[in-house]
Design an enzyme around this catalytic site. Structure first.
Site, mmCIF file in Angstrom:
data_model
loop_
_atom_site.group_PDB
_atom_site.id
_atom_site.type_symbol
_atom_site.label_atom_id
_atom_site.label_comp_id
_atom_site.label_asym_id
_atom_site.label_seq_id
_atom_site.Cartn_x
_atom_site.Cartn_y
_atom_site.Cartn_z
ATOM 1 N N ASN A 83 40.215 36.922 29.118
ATOM 2 C CA ASN A 83 41.532 37.596 29.003
ATOM 3 C C ASN A 83 42.651 36.639 29.348
ATOM 4 O O ASN A 83 42.899 36.228 30.476
ATOM 5 C CB ASN A 83 41.240 38.771 29.867
ATOM 6 C CG ASN A 83 42.356 39.773 30.452
ATOM 7 O OD1 ASN A 83 43.727 39.379 30.038
ATOM 8 N ND2 ASN A 83 42.293 40.569 31.160
ATOM 9 N N CYS A 101 49.517 42.652 31.250
ATOM 10 C CA CYS A 101 48.770 42.536 30.031
ATOM 11 C C CYS A 101 49.566 43.276 28.976
ATOM 12 O O CYS A 101 49.326 43.070 27.579
ATOM 13 C CB CYS A 101 47.331 42.709 29.956
ATOM 14 S SG CYS A 101 46.593 41.997 31.411
ATOM 15 N N HIS A 141 44.884 44.028 23.147
ATOM 16 C CA HIS A 141 44.873 42.961 24.379
ATOM 17 C C HIS A 141 43.500 42.695 24.517
ATOM 18 O O HIS A 141 42.514 43.488 24.506
ATOM 19 C CB HIS A 141 45.498 43.600 25.592
ATOM 20 C CG HIS A 141 45.011 42.889 26.735
ATOM 21 N ND1 HIS A 141 45.342 41.486 26.815
ATOM 22 C CD2 HIS A 141 44.422 43.517 27.925
ATOM 23 C CE1 HIS A 141 44.910 41.114 28.215
ATOM 24 N NE2 HIS A 141 44.493 42.124 28.822
HETATM 25 N N1 ACO Z 1 27.490 38.279 37.431
HETATM 26 C C1 ACO Z 1 26.671 39.037 37.739
HETATM 27 N N2 ACO Z 1 26.559 40.097 38.357
HETATM 28 C C2 ACO Z 1 27.857 40.574 38.710
HETATM 29 C C3 ACO Z 1 29.047 40.135 38.122
HETATM 30 C C4 ACO Z 1 28.800 38.692 37.572
HETATM 31 N N3 ACO Z 1 30.004 38.098 37.245
HETATM 32 N N4 ACO Z 1 30.161 40.603 38.615
HETATM 33 C C5 ACO Z 1 29.454 41.919 39.087
HETATM 34 N N5 ACO Z 1 28.247 41.810 39.035
HETATM 35 C C6 ACO Z 1 27.164 42.801 39.615
HETATM 36 C C7 ACO Z 1 28.069 43.745 40.813
HETATM 37 O O1 ACO Z 1 27.899 42.996 42.116
HETATM 38 C C8 ACO Z 1 26.971 44.881 40.620
HETATM 39 O O2 ACO Z 1 25.652 44.411 41.269
HETATM 40 P P1 ACO Z 1 24.679 45.771 42.249
HETATM 41 O O3 ACO Z 1 24.626 46.768 41.216
HETATM 42 O O4 ACO Z 1 23.875 45.024 42.940
HETATM 43 O O5 ACO Z 1 26.208 46.006 43.219
HETATM 44 C C9 ACO Z 1 26.732 44.974 39.235
HETATM 45 O O6 ACO Z 1 26.768 43.692 38.613
HETATM 46 C C10 ACO Z 1 27.258 45.792 38.562
HETATM 47 O O7 ACO Z 1 28.771 45.764 38.815
HETATM 48 P P2 ACO Z 1 29.977 46.432 38.100
HETATM 49 O O8 ACO Z 1 31.003 46.184 38.788
HETATM 50 O O9 ACO Z 1 29.554 47.933 38.279
HETATM 51 O O10 ACO Z 1 29.733 46.240 36.447
HETATM 52 P P3 ACO Z 1 30.494 47.049 35.326
HETATM 53 O O11 ACO Z 1 29.341 47.093 34.603
HETATM 54 O O12 ACO Z 1 31.584 47.694 35.790
HETATM 55 O O13 ACO Z 1 31.298 45.520 34.692
HETATM 56 C C11 ACO Z 1 33.399 44.630 34.406
HETATM 57 C C12 ACO Z 1 32.251 45.066 35.329
HETATM 58 C C13 ACO Z 1 32.729 43.773 33.380
HETATM 59 C C14 ACO Z 1 34.452 43.961 35.349
HETATM 60 C C15 ACO Z 1 33.782 46.016 33.907
HETATM 61 O O14 ACO Z 1 33.838 46.928 35.022
HETATM 62 C C16 ACO Z 1 34.892 46.002 33.200
HETATM 63 O O15 ACO Z 1 34.988 45.243 32.100
HETATM 64 N N6 ACO Z 1 36.272 46.441 33.458
HETATM 65 C C17 ACO Z 1 37.458 46.256 32.822
HETATM 66 C C18 ACO Z 1 38.072 45.164 33.625
HETATM 67 C C19 ACO Z 1 39.183 44.754 32.825
HETATM 68 O O16 ACO Z 1 39.101 44.305 31.567
HETATM 69 N N7 ACO Z 1 40.298 44.229 33.718
HETATM 70 C C20 ACO Z 1 41.494 43.499 32.861
HETATM 71 C C21 ACO Z 1 42.151 44.353 32.050
HETATM 72 S S1 ACO Z 1 43.969 44.600 32.514
HETATM 73 C C22 ACO Z 1 44.221 43.248 32.416
HETATM 74 O O17 ACO Z 1 44.181 42.529 31.509
HETATM 75 C C23 ACO Z 1 44.922 42.327 33.740
#
Ligand code: ACO
Length: 335
Positions: free
Chosen positions: A292, A112, A262
């Site tokens: 993304n 990215c 990004h």
């Molecule tokens: N739908 C519903 N529930 C979900 C989903 C989904 N799509 N995904 C995860 N959950 C659940 C999990 O299982 C978890 O459940 P639990 O509490 O029962 O275990 C709960 O939601 C919380 O999960 P987390 O992973 O802790 O959620 P978080 O608040 O961290 O959000 C996310 C996840 C959106 C991926 C966040 O961490 C994020 O945005 N991180 C940055 C990721 C990113 O931008 N990556 C790319 C950047 S680099 C590049 O571009 C390659």
């Protein structure tokens, strides 16, 4: 010698996939995805679409806006981590466009952050290498490397291509005012799509001796991500990098017309803008429609903003990329 940006364009696949569509294949909902990420739709390659085809479409539009003949392009940089040829696809773009005067064309792999690295590399080639017209394409198709049963990652990504044309100019007209680039291999464990381990082991043998020769054909794992760590990394490193670029350019946040990050996640964009004290009305974002799109996200959003008349000639934009590697970096550009 200076270098300025004189055209942009984009190419997107026809297939649109909404959050509701995703909810039919994994346990998720429009509400969860919208609230946590800001994403509502994404485009995904299908049928006869190809990433190289999108890249060529984006490049043609950028050349048209720049009023540069493909024959006058002397360097093509394809920023992608998902090329359709393992050896790189920039020469295929060169061929399709008809850049006949035998320019240099090569790929840049930095996930990215690829497009920001492409901008800086193009400027270095112009300033130090005698190049005059450089085409920089950012294009990725992460949909091909996503585990479509993993709701933690498959909701995030989309496919697209964006392109800009950079041209040599007088120093006073320079359009790349400063930049700041970094990488940290230690963070690779938080975000990667590595060659499958058992296949490399098989090829090398346990003691490093060649055993079971010849090795099996290799392939890559799907994207593995620790979302929380990636989130923390982005919110910590991106503002620091932008502050460093601004300082090098002798500018402050208030002299920047636009912040263009990004497009990974709405909450990351908001957190970085808040930390830098950039008001929402100066933040460019089209994440809701495309998700993304990795190396494509910055030129895709730039193209939309330029064509909508938001970004005007002379505007200063702080751009920043961040992602796998880990890699991150920023640049201050003048449109
Ligand atoms: N739908 C519903 N529930 C979900 C989903 C989904 N799509 N995904 C995860 N959950 C659940 C999990 O299982 C978890 O459940 P639990 O509490 O029962 O275990 C709960 O939601 C919380 O999960 P987390 O992973 O802790 O959620 P978080 O608040 O961290 O959000 C996310 C996840 C959106 C991926 C966040 O961490 C994020 O945005 N991180 C940055 C990721 C990113 O931008 N990556 C790319 C950047 S680099 C590049 O571009 C390659």
């Amino acid at each position: 010698k200076g270098c300025k940006l004189i055209g942009c364009g984009s190419g997107i696949p026809t297939l649109q996939v909404s959050n509701d569509d995703l909810a039919t294949i994994v346990d998720t909902s429009d509400e969860w995805i919208s609230v946590r990420t800001g994403i509502r739709n994404r485009r995904v390659l299908s049928g006869k679409d190809s990433l190289t085809g999108l890249a060529v479409e984006a490049a043609r539009k950028a050349l048209e806006m720049a009023q540069v003949d493909p024959e006058d392009i002397d360097l093509v940089l394809m920023c992608t981590s998902t090329p359709e040829d393992l050896f790189g696809s920039a020469p295929q773009i060169q061929k399709a466009l008809g850049c006949k005067h035998n320019p240099l064309a090569y790929d840049i792999t930095a996930a990215c952050s690829g497009f920001v690295l492409g901008l800086v590399s193009a400027a270095c080639h112009i300033r130090g290498g005698g190049f005059n017209n450089v085409l920089i394409v950012g294009a990725d198709s992460l949909s091909r490397y996503v585990d479509w049963t993993d709701r933690g990652t498959c909701i995030l990504f989309g496919d697209a291509a964006g392109a800009v044309v950079m041209q040599a100019c007088e120093a006073e007209e320079d359009g790349l005012l400063a930049f700041d680039l970094h990488s940290d291999g230690d963070g690779q464990r938080y975000l990667n799509a590595s060659v499958k381990e058992n296949e490399t082991d098989h090829a090398l043998g346990t003691n490093g001796s060649v055993r079971d020769f010849p090795p099996r054909q290799s392939s890559y794992s799907c994207i593995q991500m620790n979302g929380k760590e990636v989130f923390r990394f982005a919110v910590r490193c991106v503002p620091q990098s932008i502050e460093s670029s601004l300082q090098k350019a002798g500018l402050t946040v208030s002299s920047i017309d636009w912040l263009l990050l990004h497009q990974a996640n709405r909450r990351i964009i908001d957190a970085v803008a808040t930390r830098l004290e950039v008001p929402q009305e100066r933040v460019l974002s089209n994440l809701a429609n495309y998700g993304n799109t990795s190396a494509a996200s910055i030129p895709l959003a730039l193209d939309e903003a330029v064509r909508a008349g938001k970004v005007k000639s002379g505007h200063k934009i702080a751009v920043a990329g961040f992602g796998a590697g880990l890699t991150w970096g920023s640049a201050i550009v003048r449109w």
